[in-house]
Scaffold this motif. Structure first.
Motif, PDB file in Angstrom:
ATOM      1  N   ALA A 162      -8.529  -5.999  12.294  1.00 19.18           N
ATOM      2  CA  ALA A 162      -7.152  -6.510  12.477  1.00 19.18           C
ATOM      3  C   ALA A 162      -6.402  -6.548  11.150  1.00 19.18           C
ATOM      4  N   LYS A 163      -7.137  -6.583  10.046  1.00 23.40           N
ATOM      5  CA  LYS A 163      -6.511  -6.593   8.707  1.00 23.40           C
ATOM      6  C   LYS A 163      -6.744  -5.259   8.009  1.00 23.40           C
ATOM      7  N   LYS A 164      -6.962  -4.232   8.789  1.00 24.92           N
ATOM      8  CA  LYS A 164      -7.209  -2.881   8.271  1.00 24.92           C
ATOM      9  C   LYS A 164      -8.384  -2.858   7.284  1.00 24.92           C
ATOM     10  N   SER A 169     -10.395   1.359   4.970  1.00 24.05           N
ATOM     11  CA  SER A 169     -10.087   0.068   4.333  1.00 24.05           C
ATOM     12  C   SER A 169      -8.729   0.155   3.645  1.00 24.05           C
ATOM     13  N   SER A 170      -7.992  -0.961   3.731  1.00 24.40           N
ATOM     14  CA  SER A 170      -6.697  -0.991   3.023  1.00 24.40           C
ATOM     15  C   SER A 170      -6.844  -1.566   1.619  1.00 24.40           C
ATOM     16  N   GLY A 171      -8.062  -1.577   1.121  1.00 25.15           N
ATOM     17  CA  GLY A 171      -8.286  -1.984  -0.273  1.00 25.15           C
ATOM     18  C   GLY A 171      -8.308  -3.490  -0.453  1.00 25.15           C
ATOM     19  N   ASN A 172      -7.994  -3.897  -1.668  1.00 23.27           N
ATOM     20  CA  ASN A 172      -8.049  -5.324  -1.985  1.00 23.27           C
ATOM     21  C   ASN A 172      -7.104  -6.110  -1.069  1.00 23.27           C
ATOM     22  N   ASP A 173      -7.608  -7.194  -0.529  1.00 21.32           N
ATOM     23  CA  ASP A 173      -6.759  -8.061   0.300  1.00 21.32           C
ATOM     24  C   ASP A 173      -5.776  -8.759  -0.632  1.00 21.32           C
ATOM     25  N   LEU A 174      -4.508  -8.475  -0.426  1.00 18.88           N
ATOM     26  CA  LEU A 174      -3.512  -8.996  -1.373  1.00 18.88           C
ATOM     27  C   LEU A 174      -3.375 -10.516  -1.304  1.00 18.88           C
ATOM     28  N   THR A 175      -3.877 -11.098  -0.248  1.00 16.27           N
ATOM     29  CA  THR A 175      -3.828 -12.580  -0.206  1.00 16.27           C
ATOM     30  C   THR A 175      -4.894 -13.192  -1.136  1.00 16.27           C
ATOM     31  N   GLY A 195      -6.552   1.997  -2.352  1.00 13.13           N
ATOM     32  CA  GLY A 195      -6.964   1.205  -3.510  1.00 13.13           C
ATOM     33  C   GLY A 195      -8.436   1.311  -3.849  1.00 13.13           C
ATOM     34  N   ILE A 196      -9.061   0.138  -3.960  1.00 15.13           N
ATOM     35  CA  ILE A 196     -10.452   0.121  -4.430  1.00 15.13           C
ATOM     36  C   ILE A 196     -11.414   0.839  -3.479  1.00 15.13           C
ATOM     37  N   SER A 197     -11.048   0.930  -2.204  1.00 17.17           N
ATOM     38  CA  SER A 197     -11.955   1.637  -1.276  1.00 17.17           C
ATOM     39  C   SER A 197     -11.961   3.135  -1.571  1.00 17.17           C
ATOM     40  N   SER A 236       5.774 -11.110   1.603  1.00 19.82           N
ATOM     41  CA  SER A 236       7.009 -11.472   2.301  1.00 19.82           C
ATOM     42  C   SER A 236       7.510 -10.279   3.122  1.00 19.82           C
ATOM     43  N   ARG A 237       6.609  -9.300   3.278  1.00 18.42           N
ATOM     44  CA  ARG A 237       6.857  -8.097   4.091  1.00 18.42           C
ATOM     45  C   ARG A 237       8.091  -7.305   3.664  1.00 18.42           C
ATOM     46  N   LYS A 238       8.355  -7.363   2.348  1.00 22.13           N
ATOM     47  CA  LYS A 238       9.450  -6.505   1.894  1.00 22.13           C
ATOM     48  C   LYS A 238       8.929  -5.086   1.711  1.00 22.13           C
ATOM     49  N   ASN A 294       5.600  -2.232   2.560  1.00 18.16           N
ATOM     50  CA  ASN A 294       4.314  -1.709   3.010  1.00 18.16           C
ATOM     51  C   ASN A 294       4.141  -0.408   2.254  1.00 18.16           C
ATOM     52  N   LEU A 295       2.906   0.074   2.156  1.00 17.63           N
ATOM     53  CA  LEU A 295       2.741   1.335   1.405  1.00 17.63           C
ATOM     54  C   LEU A 295       3.234   2.525   2.197  1.00 17.63           C
TER      55      LEU A 295
HETATM   56  C1  LIG Z   1     -11.411  -9.755  -6.745  1.00 16.78           C
HETATM   57  C2  LIG Z   1     -10.209  -8.950  -6.832  1.00 16.78           C
HETATM   58  C3  LIG Z   1     -10.483  -7.515  -7.050  1.00 16.78           C
HETATM   59  C4  LIG Z   1      -9.234  -6.696  -7.033  1.00 16.78           C
HETATM   60  C5  LIG Z   1      -9.504  -5.260  -7.028  1.00 16.78           C
HETATM   61  C6  LIG Z   1      -8.264  -4.467  -7.005  1.00 16.78           C
HETATM   62  C7  LIG Z   1      -8.063  -3.513  -6.147  1.00 16.78           C
HETATM   63  C8  LIG Z   1      -6.805  -2.736  -6.114  1.00 16.78           C
HETATM   64  C9  LIG Z   1      -6.428  -2.323  -4.727  1.00 16.78           C
HETATM   65  O1  LIG Z   1      -7.208  -2.282  -3.812  1.00 16.78           O
HETATM   66  S1  LIG Z   1      -4.822  -1.900  -4.570  1.00 16.78           S
HETATM   67  C10 LIG Z   1      -4.596  -1.683  -2.856  1.00 16.78           C
HETATM   68  C11 LIG Z   1      -4.131  -2.934  -2.185  1.00 16.78           C
HETATM   69  N1  LIG Z   1      -3.774  -2.650  -0.818  1.00 16.78           N
HETATM   70  C12 LIG Z   1      -2.532  -2.515  -0.438  1.00 16.78           C
HETATM   71  O2  LIG Z   1      -1.615  -2.619  -1.212  1.00 16.78           O
HETATM   72  C13 LIG Z   1      -2.326  -2.242   1.017  1.00 16.78           C
HETATM   73  C14 LIG Z   1      -1.358  -3.246   1.612  1.00 16.78           C
HETATM   74  N2  LIG Z   1      -1.210  -2.996   3.050  1.00 16.78           N
HETATM   75  C15 LIG Z   1      -0.297  -2.154   3.546  1.00 16.78           C
HETATM   76  O3  LIG Z   1       0.446  -1.557   2.815  1.00 16.78           O
HETATM   77  C16 LIG Z   1      -0.251  -1.991   5.021  1.00 16.78           C
HETATM   78  O4  LIG Z   1      -0.809  -3.123   5.628  1.00 16.78           O
HETATM   79  C17 LIG Z   1      -0.989  -0.754   5.509  1.00 16.78           C
HETATM   80  C18 LIG Z   1      -0.232   0.485   5.043  1.00 16.78           C
HETATM   81  C19 LIG Z   1      -2.392  -0.724   4.990  1.00 16.78           C
HETATM   82  C20 LIG Z   1      -1.049  -0.751   7.033  1.00 16.78           C
HETATM   83  O5  LIG Z   1       0.265  -0.860   7.534  1.00 16.78           O
HETATM   84  P1  LIG Z   1       0.529  -1.075   9.094  1.00 16.78           P
HETATM   85  O6  LIG Z   1       1.982  -1.225   9.282  1.00 16.78           O
HETATM   86  O7  LIG Z   1      -0.178  -0.030   9.865  1.00 16.78           O
HETATM   87  O8  LIG Z   1      -0.250  -2.423   9.424  1.00 16.78           O
HETATM   88  P2  LIG Z   1       0.163  -3.880   8.958  1.00 16.78           P
HETATM   89  O9  LIG Z   1       0.820  -3.850   7.665  1.00 16.78           O
HETATM   90  O10 LIG Z   1       0.862  -4.561  10.082  1.00 16.78           O
HETATM   91  O11 LIG Z   1      -1.294  -4.527   8.765  1.00 16.78           O
HETATM   92  C21 LIG Z   1      -1.990  -5.169   9.804  1.00 16.78           C
HETATM   93  C22 LIG Z   1      -2.450  -6.499   9.288  1.00 16.78           C
HETATM   94  O12 LIG Z   1      -3.326  -6.278   8.200  1.00 16.78           O
HETATM   95  C23 LIG Z   1      -2.880  -6.954   7.043  1.00 16.78           C
HETATM   96  N3  LIG Z   1      -3.249  -6.183   5.868  1.00 16.78           N
HETATM   97  C24 LIG Z   1      -3.400  -4.867   5.782  1.00 16.78           C
HETATM   98  N4  LIG Z   1      -3.744  -4.525   4.554  1.00 16.78           N
HETATM   99  C25 LIG Z   1      -3.817  -5.636   3.844  1.00 16.78           C
HETATM  100  C26 LIG Z   1      -4.147  -5.921   2.486  1.00 16.78           C
HETATM  101  N5  LIG Z   1      -4.509  -4.962   1.636  1.00 16.78           N
HETATM  102  N6  LIG Z   1      -4.132  -7.190   2.092  1.00 16.78           N
HETATM  103  C27 LIG Z   1      -3.818  -8.171   2.928  1.00 16.78           C
HETATM  104  N7  LIG Z   1      -3.498  -7.979   4.240  1.00 16.78           N
HETATM  105  C28 LIG Z   1      -3.509  -6.725   4.669  1.00 16.78           C
HETATM  106  C29 LIG Z   1      -1.408  -7.040   7.251  1.00 16.78           C
HETATM  107  O13 LIG Z   1      -0.871  -8.082   6.481  1.00 16.78           O
HETATM  108  C30 LIG Z   1      -1.317  -7.295   8.716  1.00 16.78           C
HETATM  109  O14 LIG Z   1      -1.647  -8.655   8.917  1.00 16.78           O
HETATM  110  P3  LIG Z   1      -0.829  -9.531   9.999  1.00 16.78           P
HETATM  111  O15 LIG Z   1      -1.076  -8.852  11.298  1.00 16.78           O
HETATM  112  O16 LIG Z   1      -1.438 -10.860   9.889  1.00 16.78           O
HETATM  113  O17 LIG Z   1       0.588  -9.450   9.571  1.00 16.78           O
END
Ligand SMILES: CCCCC/C=C/CC(=O)SCCNC(=O)CCNC(=O)[C@H](O)C(C)(C)COP(=O)(O)OP(=O)(O)OC[C@H]1O[C@@H](n2cnc3c(N)ncnc32)[C@H](O)[C@@H]1OP(=O)(O)O
Length: 436
Positions: free
Chosen positions: A201-203, A239-245, A290-292, A431-433, A435-436
Motif C-alpha cells: 500500500a506504500k509502494k 520499492s519506492s525507496g526511502n520512506d520519506l516519513t 532511490g535506495i532500492s 504535503s502532496r505538492k 510526486n516523482l
Molecule cells: C535511514 C534513512 C536512510 C535514507 C536513505 C536514503 C535513500 C534515498 C532514497 O531512497 S530517495 C527516494 C525516495 N522516494 C521517493 O521520493 C518516492 C516518493 N513517492 C512517490 O513519488 C510516489 O509515491 C510514487 C511515484 C512512488 C508512486 O506514486 P503513485 O501516485 O502511484 O502512488 P502514491 O503516491 O499515491 O503512493 C501510494 C501510497 O504510498 C505512499 N508512498 C509511496 N512512496 C513513498 C515513500 N517513498 N515514502 C513515503 N510514502 C510513500 C504514498 O504516500 C501513498 O500513501 P497514502 O496512500 O497514505 O497517501
C-alpha cells in the motif's frame, strides 16, 4: 531377530555341563575308593567333594556368566539400534530441510557400511564426480564394524533432526510460514531464501522498521542452509525507496541527531549488502526508486520485469547518491550514463537498465515470475560452496573499497539531510505538492 541366538540360558547350561564333567572325572578317580568303603554315607571326602563342587559351581557361574551376560546385553543393545537404524532411515526421508551435501555423504557412507560392510566397490573414474564422492565417503570408513556404523548413523540422524528443529525454532523467519517480520515476508524453500518487501500500500517504501528487518533477514539468510537469496517486492512496485516519513520522526536531540542516526543506520544497512556471502539476486517486479535502485550494484544478478523502471531522483530531493552507487554505477555503466542517472535523475526503462549493465535480463511481465523462478531453482541446485567461494573471489578485493565508499556517502548525506533543499523536498512530498 534370528541372527542373534538367545544366550540368556548359556551360563546355566555351561555350569551344569562343567558340573557333569567334574562329577564323572571325580567318579573315575574315586570309584575304587568308594567301592572299597562299600558305603555311600557322607564321609569327610564326600563332604569335601560337595563343598568344592558348590564353590566351583558358584565361581564358574560368576566367571562364565559375566562376559556372557555382557555379550547378551550388548547384542540386545545392537538389536535396539537395528530398530533405531530402520527408524533413522525413515526419518532421513522425512527431513524437511536439505542437510547439505557433506552430511548427505556421511549418511550415505554410514548406511552402506551398516548394511553392506566395508567398501568393496571398484573406485569410480575421476569424471564420475558424484559416485566418486560417495565412494570416497564410504571407503574412508575402512573396516568400521557394521554395528558401529549403524549406531553412528542413528546418532547423526538424531543430531540432524534436533538441529534442524531447533534452527527452525530459533529462526522462524527462515521458515516457510514466517510471522516474525512486520514489513517483510521471508520464506526458504528449494534452496532459495526469498525476502519480499511487503508494504504494497506504500509502494514498499522502506521505513525504519523495514531497514532493520531487511538486515535481520539478510543475516539469517547468510547462515541458513539455502544456496541463494532473492529480494523482491509485493504488489505493483519493487520499492519506492526511502520512506520519506522517516524524516518526520525527530528525536529530542533535533534534526542533527536524526541525521546522525540515519547515517549510522544507512551505513549499517548498505554494509550488510556489501558483506552478504551468498549469491544475492534481485527480482525487480515493478518500478524501483532511490535506495532500492542504488544497492542493485551490490547484487550478483538483477532480473527485471519489463514493467520495471529505475529512478534515482537524488538532486530532486536535495540528496546525494548512496548504496555505493557513486562507485558501482560508474564501474557498471561508465561516468556519462551514471551521471545522467545519479545527478540528473534520469529514469531508465528496464530495457535501458539492461543495456547499461545494471540489469542482467528483462522478461515480459506476463511470464516474469515463471521464467525467473525456473532459472533460480536451477541456480539453487548448483554446489553452494562453489557459488559462495566464486562470489568471494569476484567481490572480495572490492570489499574494503566499498565500505570506504559507503562511509563517505553516508557522511555526505548526513549533511544533505540538514539542507533546505532536502527539507523542502520532503515537505513538498508530504504535503502532496510533488510526486516523482
Ligand atoms: C535511514 C534513512 C536512510 C535514507 C536513505 C536514503 C535513500 C534515498 C532514497 O531512497 S530517495 C527516494 C525516495 N522516494 C521517493 O521520493 C518516492 C516518493 N513517492 C512517490 O513519488 C510516489 O509515491 C510514487 C511515484 C512512488 C508512486 O506514486 P503513485 O501516485 O502511484 O502512488 P502514491 O503516491 O499515491 O503512493 C501510494 C501510497 O504510498 C505512499 N508512498 C509511496 N512512496 C513513498 C515513500 N517513498 N515514502 C513515503 N510514502 C510513500 C504514498 O504516500 C501513498 O500513501 P497514502 O496512500 O497514505 O497517501
Amino acid at each position: 531377530m534370528s541372527d542373534f541366538p538367545d544366550l540368556r540360558y548359556f551360563p546355566i547350561w555351561s555350569c551344569f555341563c562343567n558340573l557333569f564333567l567334574k562329577l564323572t572325572h571325580y567318579l573315575k578317580i574315586n570309584l575304587f575308593h568308594i567301592l572299597w568303603k562299600r558305603t555311600f554315607r557322607l564321609s569327610v571326602d564326600t563332604l569335601n567333594f560337595s563343598f568344592v563342587f558348590c564353590l566351583e559351581f558358584v565361581i564358574h557361574l560368576q566367571v562364565v556368566s559375566f562376559p556372557v551376560v555382557q555379550l547378551h546385553m550388548n547384542r540386545t543393545a545392537m538389536r535396539a539400534s537395528q530398530k533405531d537404524f530402520e527408524n533413522a532411515v525413515n526419518q532421513v526421508k522425512l527431513l524437511k530441510k536439505d542437510p547439505g551435501n557433506e552430511v548427505k555423504l556421511k549418511l550415505y557412507a554410514l548406511y552402506k557400511q551398516a548394511t553392506e560392510g566395508p567398501c568393496d566397490m571398484p573406485k569410480p573414474g575421476v569424471f564420475d564426480l558424484i559416485n566418486k564422492a560417495k565412494w570416497d565417503a564410504w571407503n574412508t570408513l575402512g573396516t568400521l564394524p557394521k554395528e558401529t556404523a549403524r549406531q553412528n548413523y542413528v546418532d547423526l540422524v538424531s543430531s540432524l533432526s534436533s538441529s534442524l528443529e531447533s534452527s527452525s525454532q530459533v529462526e522462524p523467519g527462515t521458515d516457510r510460514k514466517s510471522t516474525a517480520y512486520e514489513t517483510l515476508m521471508v520464506t526458504s524453500e528449494d534452496g532459495i531464501t526469498k525476502i519480499t518487501l511487503n508494504r504494497p500500500a506504500k509502494k514498499n517504501a522502506i521505513n525504519i522498521e523495514m531497514y532493520h528487518e531487511i538486515m535481520r533477514a539478510l543475516k539469517a539468510a547468510s547462515k541458513d542452509d539455502s544456496s541463494i537469496t532473492v529480494l523482491t517486492g509485493n504488489g505493483d512496485y519493487y520499492s519506492s525507496g526511502n520512506d520519506l516519513t522517516n524524516f518526520t520522526d525527530i528525536p529530542p536531540g533535533g534534526v542533527e541527531e536524526k541525521a546522525k542516526n540515519s547515517a549510522i543506520l544507512l551505513r549499517e544497512f548498505v554494509g550488510c549488502f556489501i558483506d552478504f556471502p551468498k549469491p544475492l539476486i534481485a527480482m525487480v517486479n515493478g518500478p524501483a526508486v532511490g535506495i532500492s535502485v542504488t544497492i542493485l550494484g551490490l547484487f550478483d544478478a538483477v532480473y527485471a520485469s519489463d514493467r520495471a523502471t529505475f529512478h534515482t531522483p537524488f538532486s530532486h530531493l536535495g540528496q546525494s547518491p548512496e548504496g555505493c552507487s557513486s562507485y558501482t554505477f560508474l564501474k557498471i555503466m561508465g561516468p556519462a550514463k551514471a551521471t545522467e542517472m545519479l545527478v540528473f535523475g534520469k529514469k531508465l526503462t528496464a530495457g535501458e537498465a539492461c543495456a547499461q549493465g545494471l540489469v542482467t535480463e528483462v522478461f515480459p511481465d506476463s511470464t516474469f515470475q515463471k521464467e525467473v523462478w525456473t532459472r533460480l531453482k536451477a541456480f539453487a541446485k548448483l554446489p553452494p560452496n562453489a557459488m559462495r567461494i566464486s562470489k568471494e573471489v569476484i567481490r572480495n578485493r572490492e570489499k574494503e573499497k566499498l565500505h570506504a565508499v559507503n562511509a563517505e556517502e553516508c557522511s555526505v548525506l548526513q549533511e544533505r539531510w540538514l539542507s533546505d533543499e532536502c527539507m523542502n523536498a520532503v515537505v513538498n512530498f508530504l504535503s502532496r505538492k510533488s510526486n516523482l
